[in-house]
Each structure stands twice: as C-alpha cells, then as structure tokens.
Design a protein around this motif. Sequence first.
Motif, PDB file in Angstrom:
ATOM      1  N   GLN A  98       0.827  -1.204   0.000  1.00  0.00           N
ATOM      2  CA  GLN A  98       0.000   0.000   0.000  1.00  0.00           C
ATOM      3  C   GLN A  98       0.860   1.253   0.000  1.00  0.00           C
ATOM      4  O   GLN A  98       0.573   2.212  -0.726  1.00  0.00           O
ATOM      5  CB  GLN A  98      -0.932   0.001   1.214  1.00  0.00           C
ATOM      6  CG  GLN A  98      -2.025  -1.046   1.140  1.00  0.00           C
ATOM      7  CD  GLN A  98      -2.807  -1.159   2.442  1.00  0.00           C
ATOM      8  OE1 GLN A  98      -2.435  -0.577   3.447  1.00  0.00           O
ATOM      9  NE2 GLN A  98      -3.885  -1.933   2.419  1.00  0.00           N
ATOM     10  N   GLU A 101       2.373   1.608  -3.463  1.00  0.00           N
ATOM     11  CA  GLU A 101       1.359   2.067  -4.418  1.00  0.00           C
ATOM     12  C   GLU A 101       1.049   3.542  -4.219  1.00  0.00           C
ATOM     13  O   GLU A 101       0.916   4.299  -5.189  1.00  0.00           O
ATOM     14  CB  GLU A 101       0.077   1.233  -4.269  1.00  0.00           C
ATOM     15  CG  GLU A 101       0.187  -0.158  -4.840  1.00  0.00           C
ATOM     16  CD  GLU A 101      -1.052  -0.998  -4.593  1.00  0.00           C
ATOM     17  OE1 GLU A 101      -1.953  -0.555  -3.842  1.00  0.00           O
ATOM     18  OE2 GLU A 101      -1.120  -2.102  -5.166  1.00  0.00           O
ATOM     19  N   ARG A 102       0.968   3.968  -2.951  1.00  0.00           N
ATOM     20  CA  ARG A 102       0.705   5.372  -2.656  1.00  0.00           C
ATOM     21  C   ARG A 102       1.859   6.241  -3.142  1.00  0.00           C
ATOM     22  O   ARG A 102       1.646   7.278  -3.769  1.00  0.00           O
ATOM     23  CB  ARG A 102       0.478   5.536  -1.153  1.00  0.00           C
ATOM     24  CG  ARG A 102      -0.192   6.812  -0.751  1.00  0.00           C
ATOM     25  CD  ARG A 102      -0.615   6.856   0.717  1.00  0.00           C
ATOM     26  NE  ARG A 102       0.233   6.106   1.642  1.00  0.00           N
ATOM     27  CZ  ARG A 102      -0.140   5.047   2.330  1.00  0.00           C
ATOM     28  NH1 ARG A 102      -1.369   4.586   2.235  1.00  0.00           N
ATOM     29  NH2 ARG A 102       0.680   4.434   3.149  1.00  0.00           N
ATOM     30  N   GLN A 103       3.091   5.814  -2.885  1.00  0.00           N
ATOM     31  CA  GLN A 103       4.252   6.569  -3.351  1.00  0.00           C
ATOM     32  C   GLN A 103       4.298   6.610  -4.871  1.00  0.00           C
ATOM     33  O   GLN A 103       4.640   7.638  -5.463  1.00  0.00           O
ATOM     34  CB  GLN A 103       5.549   5.952  -2.805  1.00  0.00           C
ATOM     35  CG  GLN A 103       5.787   6.234  -1.354  1.00  0.00           C
ATOM     36  CD  GLN A 103       7.077   5.596  -0.854  1.00  0.00           C
ATOM     37  OE1 GLN A 103       7.687   4.777  -1.531  1.00  0.00           O
ATOM     38  NE2 GLN A 103       7.465   5.970   0.358  1.00  0.00           N
ATOM     39  N   ASP A 106       1.683   9.075  -5.944  1.00  0.00           N
ATOM     40  CA  ASP A 106       2.154  10.447  -5.675  1.00  0.00           C
ATOM     41  C   ASP A 106       3.233  10.847  -6.666  1.00  0.00           C
ATOM     42  O   ASP A 106       3.229  11.968  -7.195  1.00  0.00           O
ATOM     43  CB  ASP A 106       2.694  10.559  -4.241  1.00  0.00           C
ATOM     44  CG  ASP A 106       1.604  10.407  -3.192  1.00  0.00           C
ATOM     45  OD1 ASP A 106       0.407  10.495  -3.558  1.00  0.00           O
ATOM     46  OD2 ASP A 106       1.958  10.193  -2.007  1.00  0.00           O
TER      47      ASP A 106
END
Length: 155
Positions: A98, A101-103, A106
Amino acid sequence: MRTILLLIIAVLIGGLAVLNWETLSTPSEVNLGLSVIHAPLGVLMLGLTVLLCVLFVAYVLSMQGSVLLEARRHNKEMAAQRELADRAEASRFTELRQVLERQHADGQTAVMVRLAELESHLIARAQESDNSNAAYMGQLEDRMRHADTGPRSVL
C-alpha cells in the motif's frame, strides 16, 4: 547401548536365579521388623527385585509419556507462533504494498504536474518564438517595402 547393558544384567540375574533355584527356594526365618516368618529368602528377594524392575519400567514409561505430551504441546505452540508470525509478515507485506502504491501514485501525479508545467512553458516559448519571428518578418517586410519605394541607383 544402555538398553543392551540392562538386558544383559537382567539375563544374568535370571540365569543366576535358575541355576541356584534350590538355594533360593530354601525356607528360612525372615525378620520383618515386627514379626518373624518362615519363607524362602531368595524368592522373596527375587520377587522384590522384579517388583523394583516393574516399578522402574513404569516410571520410565510415564516419564517418556510426559515428555512426549510436552513435546506435542510445544509443537502446537510453535505452530501457533509460526502462524502468527506468518500473518504479521503478510500484514507487513500488505502495508508495504500500500505504501509503495501510494508513493507510486504520488510520484506519478508529481510527474504529470511537472509535465503539464513543462508543456505550458513550451507552449509559451513557442508562442514567443512565433511572435518574435512574426515581428522579424514584419520588420523585414517593412524594410523591403521602403527599399522598393526609395530611389534606385543605376549602375
């Protein structure tokens, strides 16, 4: 090795008892502390030795059984701990996924924003270049018109 030694000792005791059975079974007076009885002392001692062996074997079997039960309980606890560790590791992998994926999202957003900025700067520069070229072309046209209308020299 110990088992073989114990078997050899048991066979020797049994052989000695068989070879000396008449002596072992001869009745004699046996003092029990409170009373005196007539009984074969050898058979009595042999019986007590057999009783001691039976008790020893029962003790060893009970110890082995308790060790086996303890090992089984320990294995179950280890399996439960292993399962907990596997769950925790899977949870960490999920959290790591997670975060990555978030990085990634972003980073992709930042790249798209930067790309949009660069595109707008490029469009602005292209328009400035077009305006500059148009101005230069206009100046050249003005010069060419003034040059055409002005005096001509004959050579």
